[in-house]
Scaffold this motif. Structure first.
Motif, short mmCIF file in Angstrom:
data_model
loop_
_atom_site.label_atom_id
_atom_site.label_comp_id
_atom_site.label_asym_id
_atom_site.label_seq_id
_atom_site.Cartn_x
_atom_site.Cartn_y
_atom_site.Cartn_z
N VAL A 174 -4.32 -5.54 -0.28
CA VAL A 174 -4.01 -4.62 0.71
C VAL A 174 -5.37 -3.88 0.85
O VAL A 174 -5.62 -3.05 -0.03
CB VAL A 174 -3.01 -3.75 0.39
N CYS A 175 -5.89 -3.75 2.16
CA CYS A 175 -7.14 -2.93 2.58
C CYS A 175 -6.69 -2.01 3.33
O CYS A 175 -5.70 -2.14 4.43
CB CYS A 175 -7.90 -4.03 2.94
N VAL A 176 -7.07 -0.61 2.79
CA VAL A 176 -6.75 0.38 3.80
C VAL A 176 -7.93 0.90 4.61
O VAL A 176 -8.90 1.21 3.64
CB VAL A 176 -6.03 1.56 2.74
N ILE A 177 -8.10 1.36 5.76
CA ILE A 177 -9.24 1.80 6.30
C ILE A 177 -8.60 3.24 6.89
O ILE A 177 -7.69 3.50 7.70
CB ILE A 177 -9.46 0.86 7.61
N TYR A 186 -11.40 -5.10 14.65
CA TYR A 186 -11.26 -6.21 13.84
C TYR A 186 -11.13 -6.01 12.39
O TYR A 186 -11.73 -5.11 11.87
CB TYR A 186 -12.12 -7.36 13.87
N VAL A 187 -10.43 -6.92 11.46
CA VAL A 187 -10.38 -6.62 10.06
C VAL A 187 -10.31 -8.13 9.49
O VAL A 187 -9.59 -9.16 9.64
CB VAL A 187 -9.08 -5.92 9.46
N PHE A 188 -11.58 -8.50 8.92
CA PHE A 188 -12.01 -9.81 8.46
C PHE A 188 -12.04 -10.02 6.90
O PHE A 188 -12.26 -9.04 6.14
CB PHE A 188 -13.29 -10.26 8.78
N VAL A 207 -2.97 -13.32 6.99
CA VAL A 207 -3.73 -12.16 7.16
C VAL A 207 -2.82 -11.40 8.24
O VAL A 207 -2.62 -11.73 9.36
CB VAL A 207 -4.97 -12.28 7.29
N SER A 208 -2.39 -10.27 7.71
CA SER A 208 -1.52 -9.36 9.01
C SER A 208 -2.01 -7.85 8.80
O SER A 208 -2.26 -7.49 7.75
CB SER A 208 -0.01 -9.31 8.61
N THR A 209 -2.36 -7.33 9.86
CA THR A 209 -3.04 -6.01 10.13
C THR A 209 -2.10 -5.10 10.76
O THR A 209 -1.58 -5.45 12.00
CB THR A 209 -4.20 -6.06 10.84
N SER A 218 -4.29 -3.63 6.19
CA SER A 218 -4.41 -5.20 6.24
C SER A 218 -4.14 -5.85 4.92
O SER A 218 -4.37 -5.34 3.84
CB SER A 218 -6.06 -5.53 6.56
N HIS A 219 -2.96 -6.69 5.06
CA HIS A 219 -2.58 -7.51 3.96
C HIS A 219 -3.02 -8.93 3.85
O HIS A 219 -3.14 -9.48 4.91
CB HIS A 219 -1.09 -7.37 4.04
N LEU A 220 -3.47 -9.27 2.88
CA LEU A 220 -3.79 -10.65 2.56
C LEU A 220 -2.90 -11.26 1.56
O LEU A 220 -2.79 -10.70 0.66
CB LEU A 220 -5.39 -10.77 2.02
N VAL A 221 -2.29 -12.52 1.85
CA VAL A 221 -1.60 -13.08 0.98
C VAL A 221 -2.16 -14.56 0.79
O VAL A 221 -2.29 -15.12 1.81
CB VAL A 221 -0.04 -13.06 1.61
N VAL A 222 -2.33 -14.99 -0.31
CA VAL A 222 -2.95 -16.36 -0.64
C VAL A 222 -1.58 -17.04 -1.74
O VAL A 222 -1.34 -16.60 -2.84
CB VAL A 222 -4.17 -16.30 -1.40
N ASN A 223 -1.02 -17.91 -1.03
CA ASN A 223 0.24 -18.73 -1.98
C ASN A 223 -0.38 -19.58 -2.77
O ASN A 223 -1.44 -20.27 -2.54
CB ASN A 223 1.18 -19.27 -0.83
#
Length: 289
Positions: A174-177, A186-188, A207-209, A218-223
């Motif tokens: 989870v990335c917080v700005i 954008y969030v890459f 990826v969901s922001t 911004s949430h990154l999920v790698v299954n």
């Protein structure tokens, strides 16, 4: 007056009376000016919302965005409005004309309006500070001050810098700005310098922001984490310093993951190294005895 006339000549009486009249007029004039409102003659020039001289306004803008510094005066007649930068007392504009080589500055004054807005494009950290919108009249000066705050958004990934995950499980970052008056465009997300927001070859990446008035998440999920998913993960947003986290995918307990991490840094503790360290510690203890 009859006593004065008998003691002095006629010419002296006239001078005495003239001095009395001048002294009386001066005293009355001083009394009038002391009770008179010093800005009464130009009070109609001030904006309706604020009738006090030297008003102060705070404006916050994101780094790189355009700042609009408000200033209003009504019924100027032949008077001029001037914008100063108080840091160096540099005259930026007078009337509708610009007096700086920096093309980022301009005054916005629609015809027949009360607005004298100072526009600053592509704001930088050096633009921080106080600006003065000044109106000079024949009876004094009126100033409106604007404090400009240029904020730099900050990004960080929740949790530790080193993230350990079991083989086959799910990587969740989870990335917080924060400190972003306007949400980032954008969030890459990057994995070892490779953008993975739209990675269809790997699959299983989402990826969901979520944007908000003060923070963006911004949430990154790698299954189905694999060994090749280990590495550096970077969160990069517009006008923001990137944030990163190191992910280690391993099989077994956490110690195995730590050893993999140390091996990646060239600090693996193989059995020979451990034996050497044990011998060194034992020698030091025997030496103290």
């Amino acid at each position: 007056m009859k006593v004065c006339a008998r003691m002095v000549g006629r010419s002296q009486v006239l001078l005495l009376l003239l001095g009395c009249f001048l002294t009386t007029d001066l005293a009355l004039s001083q009394q009038d000016t002391s009770t008179q409102d010093p800005v009464s003659e130009i009070r109609h020039l001030l904006p309706k919302a604020n009738f006090a001289n030297n008003s102060v306004t705070n404006v916050t803008v994101q780094l790189g965005a355009t700042a609009f510094l408000p200033c209003k005066y009504r019924h100027l007649a032949d008077h001029q409005v001037t914008w100063f930068r108080r840091r160096d007392w540099h005259i930026l504009t007078t009337g509708i004309f610009t007096y700086t080589n920096d093309e980022r500055f301009a005054v916005l004054h629609p015809e027949d309006s009360d607005d004298w807005t100072l526009q600053i494009k592509y704001t930088t950290r050096r633009d921080n500070g106080t600006y003065e919108c000044q109106l000079s009249t024949g009876t004094g000066v009126i100033s409106q001050f604007v404090n400009l705050h240029v904020v730099v958004p900050q990004a960080f990934i929740l949790g530790n810098k080193d993230y350990h995950v079991q083989l086959g499980s799910t990587i969740k970052l989870v990335c917080v700005i924060k400190q972003s008056p306007t949400p980032p465009q954008y969030v890459f997300w990057y994995h070892n310098d490779h953008m993975i927001n739209y990675d269809t070859q790997r699959g299983g990446i989402n990826v969901s922001t979520e944007t908000g008035p003060k923070k963006t998440h911004s949430h990154l999920v790698v299954n189905d984490a694999r060994y090749q998913d280990s590495g550096n993960y970077t969160c990069s947003a517009s006008n923001t310093q990137p944030a990163f986290s190191n992910v280690f995918v391993s099989h077994g307990d956490k110690m195995a993951a730590i050893q993999r991490q140390m091996a990646a840094r060239g600090l693996a503790l193989h059995p020979g190294t451990c034996l050497w360290l044990w011998c060194l510690a034992a020698t030091a203890l025997l030496g103290r005895r």
